[in-house]
Design a protein around this motif. Structure first.
Motif, PDB file in Angstrom:
ATOM      1  N   TRP A  93      -7.262  37.706  80.440  1.00 17.40           N
ATOM      2  CA  TRP A  93      -6.249  37.036  79.633  1.00 17.40           C
ATOM      3  C   TRP A  93      -6.880  36.309  78.443  1.00 17.40           C
ATOM      4  CZ3 TRP A  93      -2.926  34.340  84.018  1.00 17.40           C
ATOM      5  CH2 TRP A  93      -2.175  35.321  84.676  1.00 17.40           C
ATOM      6  N   VAL A 103      -5.810  37.105  74.710  1.00 17.00           N
ATOM      7  CA  VAL A 103      -5.178  36.096  73.862  1.00 17.00           C
ATOM      8  C   VAL A 103      -5.981  35.892  72.581  1.00 17.00           C
ATOM      9  CG1 VAL A 103      -4.646  33.631  73.697  1.00 17.00           C
ATOM     10  CG2 VAL A 103      -3.992  34.917  75.739  1.00 17.00           C
ATOM     11  N   ALA A 155      -2.798  37.658  70.215  1.00 19.39           N
ATOM     12  CA  ALA A 155      -1.912  36.887  71.081  1.00 19.39           C
ATOM     13  C   ALA A 155      -0.562  37.567  71.260  1.00 19.39           C
ATOM     14  CB  ALA A 155      -1.733  35.474  70.519  1.00 19.39           C
ATOM     15  N   ARG A 180       1.025  38.791  74.731  1.00 13.79           N
ATOM     16  CA  ARG A 180       2.320  38.308  75.218  1.00 13.79           C
ATOM     17  C   ARG A 180       3.245  39.468  75.558  1.00 13.79           C
ATOM     18  NH1 ARG A 180       3.154  35.257  71.370  1.00 13.79           N
ATOM     19  NH2 ARG A 180       2.591  33.240  72.278  1.00 13.79           N
ATOM     20  N   VAL A 207       0.460  33.464  77.337  1.00 16.71           N
ATOM     21  CA  VAL A 207      -0.373  33.008  76.228  1.00 16.71           C
ATOM     22  C   VAL A 207      -0.412  31.487  76.137  1.00 16.71           C
ATOM     23  CG1 VAL A 207      -0.663  33.040  73.724  1.00 16.71           C
ATOM     24  CG2 VAL A 207      -0.027  35.141  74.934  1.00 16.71           C
ATOM     25  N   LYS A 223      -3.826  29.081  76.528  1.00 16.45           N
ATOM     26  CA  LYS A 223      -4.349  28.225  75.466  1.00 16.45           C
ATOM     27  C   LYS A 223      -4.399  26.765  75.907  1.00 16.45           C
ATOM     28  CE  LYS A 223      -3.098  31.068  71.456  1.00 16.45           C
ATOM     29  NZ  LYS A 223      -4.444  31.153  70.862  1.00 16.45           N
TER      30      LYS A 223
END
Length: 355
Positions: free
Chosen positions: A226, A230, A234, A238, A244, A248
């Protein structure tokens, strides 16, 4: 009645051409690694100081180099993860001091056990990362602006709140308070190395442990996939179901955890904390990650590279001292190494993509 087994045909001999192709593919995979440029740079830096500085060759000097590297390297682990995820944090340097100040002031002013103060400071540090992540996700602002704002706010709060509570720019000493000895053993003790007659700072061991865990997460878990996704794109991440926003925010909070740990080391090393420190260290963390192969655009790099980048900084910082050179040259060489590493990494990536 015995049964005769069919004879196996001998395997066809492996041609020399096939062997060469296999060797080239192994070399090609090695050269495509993000940390190759930093590894070559580390070898060069080590060779130079090993040749010109006699103290650099001693085991005790190596321990000092490793300690200087670990102070930057612990934070570089979290910053590298964040950069691979496509963001960076300019507030990381002063966040370390915020965590240290919080633990010291709370422990002394409220007469708390040092571990209780450290626990509350951990909550503060994670909250700073949470706020950075939530603001970035909700507003879609660049991480440069979000974390620059947090940097300025924390810098002001560190000095203003410390002066307001203690009447000076540093905290009161917590060395004689309950829990300090055990906390110092965890965050800032020395560990003897059998057979060498020297001791290494415990931060070096924590640094290597954190790097190993982060590398395992990146390379062996779904969360690591992931993070790369991302950082790479991104929107595409998603679209295939990657959370996402959570990734983050989680990465910013991870930086907050490492800021807390680094802050506890600073506090337990001396028992006091100056409120104006930490400014500029965020650039060293980013430098270590970039020298190690991480891209500012995200989606590329490794924690191992950040470890090597931190080691380059430690060797440069201490090597210049051992060589008897002017200390003012330290940041020049660090900047030159950063520029050279970026150029080398770009060249390696271009050559790999052409092949």
């Amino acid at each position: 009645m015995s049964q005769t087994l069919p004879l196996r045909e001998p395997a066809p001999p492996v041609s020399e051409k096939t062997l060469r192709v296999g060797q080239r593919s192994v070399l090609r995979r090695f050269m495509s690694r993000p940390e190759v440029g930093s590894l070559l740079g580390a070898i060069v830096v080590f060779s130079v100081f090993f040749a010109v500085a006699e103290p650099f060759r001693q085991a005790s000097s190596l321990m000092t180099v490793l300690y200087a590297s670990s102070v930057i390297g612990i934070m570089a682990v979290g910053v590298a993860l964040l950069m691979i995820g496509g963001e960076f944090d300019l507030s990381a340097g002063v966040a370390v001091i915020t965590a240290s100040l919080s633990a010291a002031i709370l422990s002394f002013q409220l007469n708390l056990n040092v571990w209780v103060g450290a626990g509350i400071a951990l909550a503060f540090a994670l909250t700073i990362g949470l706020v950075n992540g939530v603001i970035l996700v909700r507003t879609k602002l660049p991480s440069f602006l979000v974390t620059l704002s947090m940097f300025l706010m924390l810098q002001g709060l560190n000095i203003a709140v410390t002066k307001l509570i203690t009447g000076k720019v540093s905290t009161d000493s917590i060395r004689n308070m309950d829990g300090f000895s055990s906390a110092q053993a965890v965050f800032s003790s020395y560990v003897p190395i059998p057979g060498l007659g020297v001791s290494v700072r415990v931060t070096v061991l924590w640094w290597l442990l954190f790097a190993a865990l982060a590398t395992w997460v990146l390379m062996r878990t779904k969360v690591g996939n992931w993070i790369y996704a991302v950082g790479g794109n991104a929107e595409s991440a998603r679209a295939v179901g990657v959370p996402v926003a959570k990734v983050k925010i989680g990465l910013f909070m991870t930086v907050g955890f490492f800021a807390w740990f680094s802050g506890m080391h600073l506090l337990m090393a001396s028992g006091v904390q100056q409120s104006g420190e930490g400014v500029g260290n965020e650039l060293l963390y980013i430098m270590a990650a970039v020298v190690g192969g991480c891209l500012l655009t995200g989606g590329y790099g490794t924690v191992i590279g950040a470890v090597i980048g931190s080691l380059i900084y430690g060797m440069t910082k201490q090597g210049i001292v051992y060589a008897g050179w002017d200390n003012n040259w330290i940041m020049f060489f660090v900047g030159a190494m950063l520029l050279l590493a970026v150029v080398v990494n770009m060249w390696v990536r271009n050559q790999t993509s052409k092949r």
